[in-house]
Design a protein around this motif. Structure first.
Motif, mmCIF file in Angstrom:
data_model
loop_
_atom_site.group_PDB
_atom_site.id
_atom_site.type_symbol
_atom_site.label_atom_id
_atom_site.label_comp_id
_atom_site.label_asym_id
_atom_site.label_seq_id
_atom_site.Cartn_x
_atom_site.Cartn_y
_atom_site.Cartn_z
ATOM 1 N N UNK A 136 0.942 -1.152 -0.121
ATOM 2 C CA UNK A 136 0.161 0.015 -0.185
ATOM 3 C C UNK A 136 0.776 1.106 -0.041
ATOM 4 N N UNK A 137 2.240 1.342 0.775
ATOM 5 C CA UNK A 137 2.675 2.404 0.879
ATOM 6 C C UNK A 137 3.582 2.474 -0.416
ATOM 7 N N UNK A 138 4.025 1.345 -1.085
ATOM 8 C CA UNK A 138 4.755 1.406 -2.576
ATOM 9 C C UNK A 138 3.529 2.049 -3.456
ATOM 10 N N UNK A 139 2.286 1.806 -3.118
ATOM 11 C CA UNK A 139 1.477 2.126 -4.355
ATOM 12 C C UNK A 139 1.036 1.180 -5.280
ATOM 13 N N UNK A 140 1.108 0.030 -5.050
ATOM 14 C CA UNK A 140 0.896 -0.906 -5.981
ATOM 15 C C UNK A 140 0.041 -2.189 -5.283
ATOM 16 N N UNK A 141 -0.808 -2.824 -6.192
ATOM 17 C CA UNK A 141 -1.728 -3.989 -5.859
ATOM 18 C C UNK A 141 -0.707 -5.203 -6.085
ATOM 19 N N UNK A 142 -1.201 -6.230 -5.340
ATOM 20 C CA UNK A 142 -0.211 -7.373 -5.395
ATOM 21 C C UNK A 142 -0.940 -8.438 -5.470
ATOM 22 N N UNK A 143 -0.345 -9.815 -5.660
ATOM 23 C CA UNK A 143 -0.934 -10.950 -5.879
ATOM 24 C C UNK A 143 0.094 -12.052 -5.234
ATOM 25 N N UNK A 144 -0.317 -12.760 -4.172
ATOM 26 C CA UNK A 144 0.538 -13.705 -3.431
ATOM 27 C C UNK A 144 0.306 -15.208 -4.226
ATOM 28 N N UNK A 145 1.499 -15.778 -4.536
ATOM 29 C CA UNK A 145 1.746 -16.879 -5.271
ATOM 30 C C UNK A 145 2.352 -17.886 -4.471
ATOM 31 N N UNK A 146 2.484 -19.334 -4.741
ATOM 32 C CA UNK A 146 3.271 -20.139 -3.854
ATOM 33 C C UNK A 146 4.751 -20.068 -4.324
ATOM 34 N N UNK A 147 5.337 -20.113 -3.156
ATOM 35 C CA UNK A 147 6.779 -19.853 -3.253
ATOM 36 C C UNK A 147 7.480 -21.094 -3.782
ATOM 37 N N UNK A 148 7.623 -21.029 -4.934
ATOM 38 C CA UNK A 148 8.055 -21.955 -5.923
ATOM 39 C C UNK A 148 9.055 -21.570 -6.957
ATOM 40 N N UNK A 149 9.920 -22.176 -7.321
ATOM 41 C CA UNK A 149 10.792 -21.902 -8.538
ATOM 42 C C UNK A 149 9.903 -21.367 -9.666
ATOM 43 N N UNK A 150 10.291 -20.140 -10.397
ATOM 44 C CA UNK A 150 9.677 -19.692 -11.302
ATOM 45 C C UNK A 150 8.319 -18.857 -11.060
ATOM 46 N N UNK A 151 7.858 -18.925 -9.880
ATOM 47 C CA UNK A 151 6.654 -18.334 -9.367
ATOM 48 C C UNK A 151 5.563 -18.686 -10.555
ATOM 49 N N UNK A 152 4.689 -17.611 -11.083
ATOM 50 C CA UNK A 152 3.635 -17.962 -12.072
ATOM 51 C C UNK A 152 4.106 -17.502 -13.488
ATOM 52 N N UNK A 153 3.827 -16.139 -13.417
ATOM 53 C CA UNK A 153 4.240 -15.498 -14.439
ATOM 54 C C UNK A 153 5.530 -16.071 -15.372
ATOM 55 N N UNK A 154 6.674 -16.082 -14.705
ATOM 56 C CA UNK A 154 7.838 -16.356 -15.466
ATOM 57 C C UNK A 154 7.864 -17.742 -15.789
ATOM 58 N N UNK A 155 7.032 -18.786 -15.109
ATOM 59 C CA UNK A 155 6.969 -19.908 -15.628
ATOM 60 C C UNK A 155 6.422 -20.194 -16.889
ATOM 61 N N UNK A 156 5.123 -19.473 -16.973
ATOM 62 C CA UNK A 156 4.630 -19.630 -18.088
ATOM 63 C C UNK A 156 5.102 -18.825 -19.408
#
Length: 238
Positions: A136-156
């Motif tokens: 909120x202080x940074x001024x960004x929305x966020x989405x929590x994903x699983x703590x896995x290699x590649x996260x979600x978007x980079x993996x795809x």
């Protein structure tokens, strides 16, 4: 807010665009060789950290343990770029600092940082509230994903690039045809080969290599075409 970024100079423009001009930024290059003294590097980090409210750092970028000493003493949230390793793995080595404190993983690959949502993972489940307050202080929305290699978007995205390389290698289509088809057919901002160039072909290779080592899933078996380009350090000719 004072944002300290360690070894993220390659995405400095994206950082400033993502979080805006209301914040103060310090970008530090921490890698050192024979000509750079580790203690001197650490002193520079300590000075910047004294007024920082949050830190982002790219562990794959530096060749020294110095920045991890910052983590051991940090009293502010620390975001670790974790596309090539999980946050848990990053903090498991005793040399890399304790597993206490406010640690979050984030997606910091070029072209994937400056998006509406900051893609993040958490190390301690109890830190979700602090994550929300920090974002909120940074001024960004966020989405929590699983703590896995590649996260979600980079993996795809990296998997799509890899499959596109197989398509070209097998002679099914040209790079230009694949890029045009993906842009028109999926409305992606880039075709796979242009996107690989924007991210950096060696970075795409490292993500896929990390995914393969972590899962041994055939989906992440790296195409020889992609491997050759990464080893040469050359972009695709599109």
């Amino acid at each position: 807010m004072h944002i300290l970024v360690l070894d993220g100079n390659h995405v400095e423009t994206e950082f400033r665009e993502k979080f805006g001009s209301a914040h103060e930024y310090t970008f530090l290059h921490t890698a050192h060789g024979p000509e750079r003294d580790e203690d001197a590097v650490q002193q520079v980090i300590d000075v910047a950290a004294a007024t920082a409210a949050v830190a982002f750092f790219f562990p794959a970028q530096f060749a020294a343990d110095a920045p991890y000493r910052l983590l051991a003493a940090a009293t502010f949230p620390v975001f670790v770029e974790t596309t090539c390793h999980s946050l848990a793995d990053s903090l498991s080595d005793p040399k890399n600092g304790p597993t206490t404190g406010l640690f979050f993983g984030f997606c910091g690959l070029p072209t994937l940082l400056n998006r509406q949502l900051l893609e993040v993972s958490v190390f301690h489940e109890a830190d979700h509230e602090q994550l929300a307050a920090t974002c909120a202080t940074l001024g960004t929305d966020f989405r929590v994903v699983a703590d896995r290699v590649g996260l979600v978007t980079p993996r795809v995205i990296c998997q799509i690039i890899n499959e596109a390389c197989f398509t070209v290698q097998e002679g099914t289509a040209t790079m230009q045809d694949v890029d045009l088809g993906m842009k028109l057919g999926t409305n992606y901002p880039h075709g796979p080969f242009a996107w690989a160039n924007a991210i950096g072909v060696p970075r795409v290779y490292r993500v896929l290599e990390s995914l393969w080592n972590d899962t041994h899933d055939e989906r992440y078996k790296i195409c020889p075409l992609l491997k050759r380009q990464a080893q040469r350090g050359e972009p695709f000719a599109v």
